[in-house]
Design a protein around this motif. Structure first.
Motif, PDB file in Angstrom:
ATOM      1  N   PRO A  96      89.495 -15.675  -2.744  1.00  0.00           N
ATOM      2  CA  PRO A  96      90.057 -17.061  -2.763  1.00  0.00           C
ATOM      3  C   PRO A  96      89.213 -17.610  -2.437  1.00  0.00           C
ATOM      4  CG  PRO A  96      91.606 -16.321  -3.157  1.00  0.00           C
ATOM      5  CD  PRO A  96      90.210 -15.441  -2.650  1.00  0.00           C
ATOM      6  N   SER A  97      88.518 -18.728  -2.117  1.00  0.00           N
ATOM      7  CA  SER A  97      88.272 -20.142  -0.619  1.00  0.00           C
ATOM      8  C   SER A  97      88.250 -21.314  -0.750  1.00  0.00           C
ATOM      9  CB  SER A  97      86.268 -19.340  -1.647  1.00  0.00           C
ATOM     10  OG  SER A  97      85.875 -18.213  -1.507  1.00  0.00           O
ATOM     11  N   THR A  98      87.982 -22.072  -0.014  1.00  0.00           N
ATOM     12  CA  THR A  98      87.919 -22.732   0.830  1.00  0.00           C
ATOM     13  C   THR A  98      86.944 -24.094   1.124  1.00  0.00           C
ATOM     14  OG1 THR A  98      90.880 -22.820   0.993  1.00  0.00           O
ATOM     15  CG2 THR A  98      89.609 -24.967   1.973  1.00  0.00           C
ATOM     16  N   LEU A  99      86.629 -25.032   0.672  1.00  0.00           N
ATOM     17  CA  LEU A  99      85.173 -25.604   0.826  1.00  0.00           C
ATOM     18  C   LEU A  99      85.459 -26.268   0.734  1.00  0.00           C
ATOM     19  CD1 LEU A  99      85.145 -23.414  -1.428  1.00  0.00           C
ATOM     20  CD2 LEU A  99      82.323 -24.583  -1.939  1.00  0.00           C
ATOM     21  N   VAL A 100      84.844 -27.208   1.875  1.00  0.00           N
ATOM     22  CA  VAL A 100      85.373 -28.435   2.126  1.00  0.00           C
ATOM     23  C   VAL A 100      83.333 -28.810   2.536  1.00  0.00           C
ATOM     24  CG1 VAL A 100      85.389 -30.302   4.427  1.00  0.00           C
ATOM     25  CG2 VAL A 100      86.821 -27.742   3.936  1.00  0.00           C
ATOM     26  N   ILE A 101      83.631 -30.436   1.702  1.00  0.00           N
ATOM     27  CA  ILE A 101      82.343 -30.784   1.295  1.00  0.00           C
ATOM     28  C   ILE A 101      82.358 -31.904   2.096  1.00  0.00           C
ATOM     29  CG2 ILE A 101      80.770 -30.772  -0.238  1.00  0.00           C
ATOM     30  CD1 ILE A 101      81.607 -28.971  -1.747  1.00  0.00           C
ATOM     31  N   PRO A 102      81.672 -33.045   2.440  1.00  0.00           N
ATOM     32  CA  PRO A 102      81.403 -34.519   2.991  1.00  0.00           C
ATOM     33  C   PRO A 102      80.310 -35.000   1.812  1.00  0.00           C
ATOM     34  CG  PRO A 102      80.593 -33.008   4.807  1.00  0.00           C
ATOM     35  CD  PRO A 102      80.425 -31.585   3.415  1.00  0.00           C
ATOM     36  N   PHE A 103      80.609 -35.613   1.291  1.00  0.00           N
ATOM     37  CA  PHE A 103      80.092 -36.435   0.586  1.00  0.00           C
ATOM     38  C   PHE A 103      78.952 -36.680   0.985  1.00  0.00           C
ATOM     39  CE2 PHE A 103      84.403 -38.611  -0.663  1.00  0.00           C
ATOM     40  CZ  PHE A 103      84.738 -37.298  -1.905  1.00  0.00           C
ATOM     41  N   ARG A 104      78.131 -36.694   2.107  1.00  0.00           N
ATOM     42  CA  ARG A 104      77.007 -37.483   2.659  1.00  0.00           C
ATOM     43  C   ARG A 104      76.086 -35.563   2.120  1.00  0.00           C
ATOM     44  NH1 ARG A 104      74.611 -40.945   4.936  1.00  0.00           N
ATOM     45  NH2 ARG A 104      73.832 -40.141   6.658  1.00  0.00           N
ATOM     46  N   ALA A 105      76.320 -34.728   2.271  1.00  0.00           N
ATOM     47  CA  ALA A 105      75.944 -33.205   2.029  1.00  0.00           C
ATOM     48  C   ALA A 105      75.271 -32.811   0.374  1.00  0.00           C
ATOM     49  CB  ALA A 105      76.596 -31.972   2.272  1.00  0.00           C
ATOM     50  N   ILE A 106      76.193 -33.751  -0.907  1.00  0.00           N
ATOM     51  CA  ILE A 106      75.593 -33.889  -1.619  1.00  0.00           C
ATOM     52  C   ILE A 106      74.952 -34.084  -3.020  1.00  0.00           C
ATOM     53  CG2 ILE A 106      76.662 -34.677  -4.262  1.00  0.00           C
ATOM     54  CD1 ILE A 106      79.354 -34.672  -3.424  1.00  0.00           C
ATOM     55  N   THR A 107      74.074 -33.449  -3.101  1.00  0.00           N
ATOM     56  CA  THR A 107      73.370 -33.866  -3.290  1.00  0.00           C
ATOM     57  C   THR A 107      72.353 -33.963  -5.201  1.00  0.00           C
ATOM     58  OG1 THR A 107      71.827 -31.310  -4.069  1.00  0.00           O
ATOM     59  CG2 THR A 107      71.154 -32.646  -1.802  1.00  0.00           C
ATOM     60  N   ALA A 108      73.672 -33.832  -5.657  1.00  0.00           N
ATOM     61  CA  ALA A 108      73.646 -33.748  -7.305  1.00  0.00           C
ATOM     62  C   ALA A 108      75.100 -33.982  -7.709  1.00  0.00           C
ATOM     63  CB  ALA A 108      72.590 -32.769  -8.124  1.00  0.00           C
ATOM     64  N   PHE A 109      75.452 -34.260  -8.499  1.00  0.00           N
ATOM     65  CA  PHE A 109      76.732 -34.669  -9.313  1.00  0.00           C
ATOM     66  C   PHE A 109      76.744 -34.763 -10.525  1.00  0.00           C
ATOM     67  CE2 PHE A 109      80.800 -37.003 -10.708  1.00  0.00           C
ATOM     68  CZ  PHE A 109      81.536 -36.354 -10.732  1.00  0.00           C
ATOM     69  N   VAL A 110      77.481 -33.889 -11.843  1.00  0.00           N
ATOM     70  CA  VAL A 110      76.817 -33.983 -12.985  1.00  0.00           C
ATOM     71  C   VAL A 110      78.454 -34.279 -13.955  1.00  0.00           C
ATOM     72  CG1 VAL A 110      76.209 -33.243 -14.760  1.00  0.00           C
ATOM     73  CG2 VAL A 110      74.665 -32.890 -12.599  1.00  0.00           C
ATOM     74  N   ASP A 111      78.718 -34.614 -14.495  1.00  0.00           N
ATOM     75  CA  ASP A 111      79.214 -34.272 -15.786  1.00  0.00           C
ATOM     76  C   ASP A 111      78.713 -34.454 -17.251  1.00  0.00           C
ATOM     77  OD1 ASP A 111      81.917 -34.455 -17.332  1.00  0.00           O
ATOM     78  OD2 ASP A 111      82.711 -36.174 -16.505  1.00  0.00           O
ATOM     79  N   PRO A 112      78.627 -32.899 -17.275  1.00  0.00           N
ATOM     80  CA  PRO A 112      77.842 -32.932 -18.563  1.00  0.00           C
ATOM     81  C   PRO A 112      78.626 -32.979 -20.216  1.00  0.00           C
ATOM     82  CG  PRO A 112      77.828 -30.714 -17.745  1.00  0.00           C
ATOM     83  CD  PRO A 112      78.917 -31.754 -16.994  1.00  0.00           C
ATOM     84  N   ALA A 113      79.902 -33.162 -19.500  1.00  0.00           N
ATOM     85  CA  ALA A 113      80.805 -33.673 -21.194  1.00  0.00           C
ATOM     86  C   ALA A 113      80.360 -34.941 -21.436  1.00  0.00           C
ATOM     87  CB  ALA A 113      82.158 -33.281 -20.867  1.00  0.00           C
TER      88      ALA A 113
END
Length: 169
Positions: A96-113
């Motif tokens: 188990p891991s916890t990740l903290v991700i600022p929106f400015r670090a995101i390079t792609a967001f995909v919802d394949p559904a």
């Protein structure tokens, strides 16, 4: 031919910021529903691991020094969305891991559904190298981890939005 003058208004930054709020709203809706994704929706989120504000375990940073893709589908917990980013619990190789991700670090967001995707310019300059999928533990009907790349180019007229404003150097 006349040259287009440089803009004194940072349109590219404004559009990038606006599109990143889409990611925040979607994740906020999932958080508000108790972490339940509606229907068949699931998300591939690619982010720069070295971007300011990113907090991931050292073992993941060593494995993915530039960029990694996580999957929010069945096995995630403690999704917390804030104005500037989100945190989420995921399991990698049964750890188990916890990740903290600022929106400015995101390079792609995909919802394949629903064949929806957003691609963003990187906030910081990094080498654009290929990266492996993070392979966090997914819960498919077969119980196997998917080796399919998280983001695939689409030339079929799908809903993938790429915003790339070229800057003059």
């Amino acid at each position: 031919m006349t040259e287009t003058p440089d803009s004194l208004i940072p349109y590219d930054e404004i559009v990038q910021e606006a599109l990143r709020t889409v990611v925040g709203r979607v994740l906020g809706q999932v958080e508000a529903s108790g972490g339940m994704l509606p229907g068949q929706h699931h998300f591939y989120i690619t982010f720069r691991t070295g971007a300011p504000g990113v907090s991931i375990p050292t073992r993941l940073k060593e494995r993915f020094p530039e960029e990694m893709t996580i999957v929010l589908q069945n096995k995630f917990w403690d999704l917390k969305v804030e104005e500037d980013g989100f945190s989420v619990g995921l399991s990698f190789n049964q750890i188990p891991s916890t990740l903290v991700i600022p929106f400015r670090a995101i390079t792609a967001f995909v919802d394949p559904a629903v064949d929806f995707g957003l691609q963003f310019q990187a906030v910081e300059e990094f080498d654009d190298e290929e990266h492996d999928s993070a392979e966090n533990d997914l819960s498919h009907t077969s119980g196997e981890t998917s080796d399919k790349p998280a983001v695939e180019p689409s030339d079929d007229g799908s809903n993938v939005v790429t915003v790339d404003f070229g800057r003059k150097k």
